[in-house]
Design an enzyme around this catalytic site. Structure first.
Site, PDB file in Angstrom:
ATOM      1  N   TYR A  53       0.830  -1.205   0.000  1.00 19.02           N
ATOM      2  CA  TYR A  53       0.000   0.000   0.000  1.00 19.02           C
ATOM      3  C   TYR A  53       0.864   1.255   0.000  1.00 19.02           C
ATOM      4  O   TYR A  53       1.976   1.233   0.508  1.00 19.02           O
ATOM      5  CB  TYR A  53      -0.908   0.032   1.232  1.00 19.02           C
ATOM      6  CG  TYR A  53      -1.998  -1.000   1.274  1.00 19.02           C
ATOM      7  CD1 TYR A  53      -2.349  -1.744   0.153  1.00 19.02           C
ATOM      8  CD2 TYR A  53      -2.689  -1.249   2.468  1.00 19.02           C
ATOM      9  CE1 TYR A  53      -3.351  -2.692   0.218  1.00 19.02           C
ATOM     10  CE2 TYR A  53      -3.695  -2.191   2.535  1.00 19.02           C
ATOM     11  CZ  TYR A  53      -4.015  -2.914   1.413  1.00 19.02           C
ATOM     12  OH  TYR A  53      -5.013  -3.852   1.479  1.00 19.02           O
ATOM     13  N   GLY A 240     -18.486  -2.201  -1.230  1.00 17.15           N
ATOM     14  CA  GLY A 240     -18.347  -2.431  -2.666  1.00 17.15           C
ATOM     15  C   GLY A 240     -17.570  -1.324  -3.357  1.00 17.15           C
ATOM     16  O   GLY A 240     -17.988  -0.827  -4.401  1.00 17.15           O
ATOM     17  N   GLY A 242     -17.369   1.679  -2.626  1.00 19.14           N
ATOM     18  CA  GLY A 242     -18.177   2.890  -2.692  1.00 19.14           C
ATOM     19  C   GLY A 242     -19.461   2.766  -3.473  1.00 19.14           C
ATOM     20  O   GLY A 242     -20.321   3.652  -3.404  1.00 19.14           O
ATOM     21  N   LEU A 244     -22.039   0.900  -2.946  1.00 17.98           N
ATOM     22  CA  LEU A 244     -23.215   0.788  -2.087  1.00 17.98           C
ATOM     23  C   LEU A 244     -23.577   2.098  -1.389  1.00 17.98           C
ATOM     24  O   LEU A 244     -24.640   2.198  -0.774  1.00 17.98           O
ATOM     25  CB  LEU A 244     -23.011  -0.329  -1.060  1.00 17.98           C
ATOM     26  CG  LEU A 244     -23.101  -1.749  -1.645  1.00 17.98           C
ATOM     27  CD1 LEU A 244     -22.535  -2.784  -0.680  1.00 17.98           C
ATOM     28  CD2 LEU A 244     -24.540  -2.089  -2.018  1.00 17.98           C
ATOM     29  N   THR A 245     -22.728   3.114  -1.502  1.00 14.38           N
ATOM     30  CA  THR A 245     -23.109   4.430  -0.991  1.00 14.38           C
ATOM     31  C   THR A 245     -24.104   5.110  -1.922  1.00 14.38           C
ATOM     32  O   THR A 245     -24.786   6.052  -1.518  1.00 14.38           O
ATOM     33  CB  THR A 245     -21.884   5.358  -0.867  1.00 14.38           C
ATOM     34  OG1 THR A 245     -21.399   5.702  -2.174  1.00 14.38           O
ATOM     35  CG2 THR A 245     -20.775   4.691  -0.072  1.00 14.38           C
ATOM     36  N   GLY A 246     -24.154   4.662  -3.174  1.00  8.00           N
ATOM     37  CA  GLY A 246     -25.012   5.290  -4.171  1.00  8.00           C
ATOM     38  C   GLY A 246     -24.359   6.437  -4.916  1.00  8.00           C
ATOM     39  O   GLY A 246     -24.966   7.006  -5.833  1.00  8.00           O
TER      40      GLY A 246
END
Length: 348
Positions: A53, A240, A242, A244-246
């Site tokens: 990372y 997911g 981001g 699933l934040t929409g």
């Protein structure tokens, strides 16, 4: 903050884990340190990183930078190192920018651990994980095509024994305390468990695999392994990446978001995914829930979950995630989620 057992180690870890893979790219060192302070204050006692990372993108010149940022925090707060469980990872075979893609073995383990200890500015690593198997993995969207039929079983077993013996030497030296897997299969995990128990070498404490409302590969054989062997899941990408934040619905690409840097979201951007996301967003709307809170509360409710690893590039995102621990899902919400899953299985 609920605390869960980390395998049979005797350690307990918070139900949420601070992921750090953007520290050094999207997240500055100062912001990363502020996130560590905020997370610990909120009751999180678990931080996850990796030698490779930061990501977005992964580059040779930045390998190890995230560990260095955490290390700078450790150096500035020496009395607080015992306040949290620190996990990092040894990259698997094929990543050319690290050790020229060499496989994990007794030849790579000692120097790799020493490098992480030096960057992290700590005397010990609580949970040392192998980032992916040398033989390959079903993860990273490879589940659609992964073919294990040409594997050399004897070579795999010999490598597991070689690595476990090397890990035992590191435990004996006090460099690491416990061992975990990542992006692993049920068969692979079973072999690591069997051989460690046969020889008295470090036992697998956890498996860090992708898991979310959109990616539920763990629900089958690995869930059974978790239940019977006390090996909990450390779920990465519980939102997911981001989705699933929409925030990506309707073709939106917020500036500075992961999708702005990686348009395919690691293979998650498909023709079916936004329909699946919309189904879950509709459930959240129906029940008056924040979709982030719903997705994380669902992950935390799974019987095999040790901790859900989240990433936040900004402090407001971190605060939103932390508020999810106050949310418990009703039977009605869970029933709606089950129906959505049946209608939208594995959208990527």
């Amino acid at each position: 903050m609920q605390m869960n057992p980390l395998g049979r180690t005797g350690l307990t870890v918070s139900e949420l884990c601070l992921g750090t893979m953007t520290f050094g790219t999207q997240t500055s060192e100062a912001e990363g340190h502020a996130q560590i302070d905020r997370a610990l204050a909120a009751g999180i006692n678990f931080i996850d990183t990796a030698e490779m990372y930061p990501v977005n993108p992964v580059r040779k010149e930045t390998v190890g930078r995230t560990e260095e940022i955490i290390g700078a925090w450790n150096a500035a707060n020496p009395a607080r190192r015992a306040d949290y469980v620190l996990a990092t990872k040894h990259s698997g075979e094929g990543l050319q920018i690290v050790r020229d893609g060499a496989p994990i073995s007794s030849a790579t383990i000692p120097a790799t651990i020493e490098g992480s200890l030096r960057r992290l500015q700590t005397d010990y690593i609580d949970l040392y994980q192998f980032h992916w198997p040398n033989r390959g993995s079903y993860m990273f969207r490879k589940n659609w095509t992964y073919d294990p039929s040409r594997q050399d079983r004897s070579a795999t077993i010999a490598n597991i024994e070689d690595c476990l013996e090397a890990l035992q030497h590191q435990v004996d030296k006090g460099n690491i305390r416990h061992f975990g897997l990542s992006n692993e299969s049920a068969w692979g995990a079973a072999q690591w468990l069997r051989l460690s128990e046969d020889r008295g070498w470090p036992r697998v404490a956890s498996i860090q695999n992708e898991y979310s409302l959109l990616c539920r590969l763990y629900d089958t054989d690995l869930a059974e392994l978790s239940a019977n062997e006390d090996v909990g899941l450390l779920a990465f990408s519980p939102l997911g990446t981001g989705l699933l934040t929409g925030k990506y619905q309707g073709g939106a690409v917020p500036q500075g978001s992961r999708k702005s840097l990686s348009p395919e979201l690691g293979g998650r951007e498909t023709a079916r995914v936004h329909g699946a996301v919309e189904a879950y967003l509709n459930i959240a709307r129906k029940h008056g829930l924040d979709p982030v809170h719903m997705a994380l509360a669902w992950c935390r409710s799974r019987p095999f979950m040790a901790s859900a690893i989240f990433g936040a590039t900004r402090m407001d995102q971190l605060d939103r995630v932390l508020a999810s621990t106050d949310v418990a899902l009703s039977d009605e919400v869970l029933a709606d989620i089950d129906l959505a899953h049946r209608a939208h299985p594995m959208p990527y």
